[in-house]
Design a protein around this motif. Structure first.
Motif, mmCIF file in Angstrom:
data_model
loop_
_atom_site.group_PDB
_atom_site.id
_atom_site.type_symbol
_atom_site.label_atom_id
_atom_site.label_comp_id
_atom_site.label_asym_id
_atom_site.label_seq_id
_atom_site.Cartn_x
_atom_site.Cartn_y
_atom_site.Cartn_z
ATOM 1 N N SER A 296 12.543 59.523 8.639
ATOM 2 C CA SER A 296 12.669 58.620 9.785
ATOM 3 C C SER A 296 13.506 59.161 10.927
ATOM 4 O O SER A 296 13.594 58.535 11.983
ATOM 5 N N SER A 297 14.146 60.328 10.750
ATOM 6 C CA SER A 297 14.963 60.943 11.805
ATOM 7 C C SER A 297 16.002 59.981 12.364
ATOM 8 O O SER A 297 16.091 59.767 13.573
ATOM 9 N N THR B 247 32.263 61.903 15.350
ATOM 10 C CA THR B 247 31.390 61.478 16.445
ATOM 11 C C THR B 247 29.981 61.989 16.186
ATOM 12 O O THR B 247 29.802 63.141 15.759
ATOM 13 N N ILE B 248 28.997 61.145 16.435
ATOM 14 C CA ILE B 248 27.605 61.558 16.270
ATOM 15 C C ILE B 248 26.850 61.410 17.595
ATOM 16 O O ILE B 248 27.210 60.596 18.435
ATOM 17 N N ASP B 249 25.824 62.210 17.728
ATOM 18 C CA ASP B 249 24.976 62.209 18.926
ATOM 19 C C ASP B 249 23.673 61.495 18.579
ATOM 20 O O ASP B 249 22.785 62.072 17.948
ATOM 21 N N LEU B 250 23.555 60.246 18.991
ATOM 22 C CA LEU B 250 22.396 59.445 18.605
ATOM 23 C C LEU B 250 21.092 59.930 19.242
ATOM 24 O O LEU B 250 20.013 59.541 18.793
ATOM 25 N N THR B 251 21.168 60.785 20.254
ATOM 26 C CA THR B 251 19.924 61.281 20.854
ATOM 27 C C THR B 251 19.155 62.170 19.873
ATOM 28 O O THR B 251 17.949 62.381 20.046
ATOM 29 N N LEU B 252 19.839 62.680 18.843
ATOM 30 C CA LEU B 252 19.157 63.492 17.837
ATOM 31 C C LEU B 252 18.277 62.635 16.926
ATOM 32 O O LEU B 252 17.379 63.147 16.267
ATOM 33 N N ALA B 253 18.560 61.353 16.888
ATOM 34 C CA ALA B 253 17.782 60.445 16.043
ATOM 35 C C ALA B 253 16.551 59.985 16.813
ATOM 36 O O ALA B 253 16.506 58.890 17.373
ATOM 37 N N ASN B 254 15.532 60.821 16.843
ATOM 38 C CA ASN B 254 14.384 60.530 17.711
ATOM 39 C C ASN B 254 13.314 59.678 17.050
ATOM 40 O O ASN B 254 12.307 59.366 17.672
ATOM 41 N N ARG B 255 13.533 59.282 15.755
ATOM 42 C CA ARG B 255 12.587 58.387 15.083
ATOM 43 C C ARG B 255 11.159 58.910 15.251
ATOM 44 O O ARG B 255 10.273 58.231 15.747
ATOM 45 N N HIS B 256 10.925 60.142 14.796
ATOM 46 C CA HIS B 256 9.740 60.908 15.177
ATOM 47 C C HIS B 256 8.415 60.227 14.828
ATOM 48 O O HIS B 256 7.426 60.434 15.530
ATOM 49 N N GLN B 257 8.369 59.427 13.759
ATOM 50 C CA GLN B 257 7.087 58.800 13.420
ATOM 51 C C GLN B 257 6.805 57.535 14.216
ATOM 52 O O GLN B 257 5.710 56.982 14.139
ATOM 53 N N CYS B 258 7.809 57.090 14.978
ATOM 54 C CA CYS B 258 7.641 55.844 15.730
ATOM 55 C C CYS B 258 7.496 56.079 17.229
ATOM 56 O O CYS B 258 7.424 55.122 18.001
ATOM 57 N N ILE B 259 7.480 57.340 17.640
ATOM 58 C CA ILE B 259 7.265 57.641 19.051
ATOM 59 C C ILE B 259 5.870 58.246 19.221
ATOM 60 O O ILE B 259 5.239 58.669 18.261
#
Length: 273
Positions: free
Chosen positions: A183-184, A238-250
């Protein structure tokens, strides 16, 4: 105290384990009556909720912690729950949907997913077994926009008197890694550590998330914490939420839409439901 200390170190959200308020051992004990267990459960107006709500507002942070919840003070119906408190005050209470084994001795089943909005986007919540065996819940959250999923947990050691870390490291942790791969998104897991009655918590709290390799394939990496660390401590990072691209939902440029197809899955679940 931990919430205030984390806030002073710059934390925006602090996650405590499953049943962090009372421990789990008492509720898993078949020799203790439901009526006695209910005395340790709290309502929305309970002391811990109100106290930590004040801390969350004063410090401008989110506090999420597991506790036994009851709707009314006189109730003996209890839910394995997590409270969410934020900078604006009380956010809500999630009731564990999937009850694991001895959960059923004392807890009623929840039936509502829980996702809350923040300035970083929606954040979702499940408790322990919700996340280890039921990827449907996390995938639902991802489809709704979550990039950070919270896992308050009580994952016990398999052979505590021998110092084994089989149950957590070899079983539960890989299940969370699977959620990142498919789910990225980021998974923040806070696990009990130490003795609780006859149970021994496996520790290993961490935040794991997606890392893209040279071939643009999703890998899993640990951003905060350590799966091998069973000490009682606060992990901060600290985390960078832009890395969580939810690849199957885009949208897939090659496929003309998302690869995830909930319309198809609905038909399948309707058939078996």
């Amino acid at each position: 105290g931990m919430s205030k200390a984390a806030a002073k170190r710059g934390a925006d959200l602090i996650l405590f384990p499953e049943m962090a308020l009372t421990g789990y051992g008492l509720f898993a004990d078949e020799n203790i009556s439901q009526e006695e267990k209910a005395q340790y459960a709290e309502t929305r107006e309970g002391n811990s909720v109100k106290t930590l709500e004040q801390v969350a507002v004063e410090e401008g942070i989110y506090i999420v912690y597991g506790f036994p919840y009851k709707e009314k003070e006189t109730d003996t119906v209890i839910y394995n729950s997590a409270a969410v408190l934020g900078p604006e005050g009380f956010v809500g209470i999630y009731k564990k949907i999937h009850l694991y084994a001895v959960d059923n001795l004392w807890s009623a089943k929840g039936d509502e997913p829980f996702i809350f909005d923040t300035k970083w986007g929606p954040i979702s919540l499940g408790i322990c077994y919700d996340n280890y065996q039921f990827p449907e819940l996390v995938r639902y959250y991802v489809w709704k926009g979550s990039r950070l999923h919270l896992n308050p947990s009580f994952a016990a050691e398999e052979v505590p008197n021998e110092g084994s870390r089989h149950a957590w490291k070899r079983c539960y942790a890989p299940h969370l890694e699977y959620l990142v791969l498919t789910s990225s998104i980021y998974i923040a897991s806070s696990n009990i550590t130490g003795w609780d009655g006859s149970l021994y918590g496996g520790g290993g709290s961490f935040v794991i998330g997606p890392k893209t390799n040279a071939f643009e394939e999703v890998e899993v990496t640990t951003y905060i914490g350590d799966v091998d660390d069973y000490q009682n401590k606060v992990h901060i990072g600290t985390i960078d939420l832009t890395l969580a691209n939810r690849h199957q939902c885009i949208d897939n440029p090659w496929g003309g839409g998302p690869d995830y197809r909930p319309d198809i899955y609905k038909k399948l679940f309707d058939e078996i439901g």
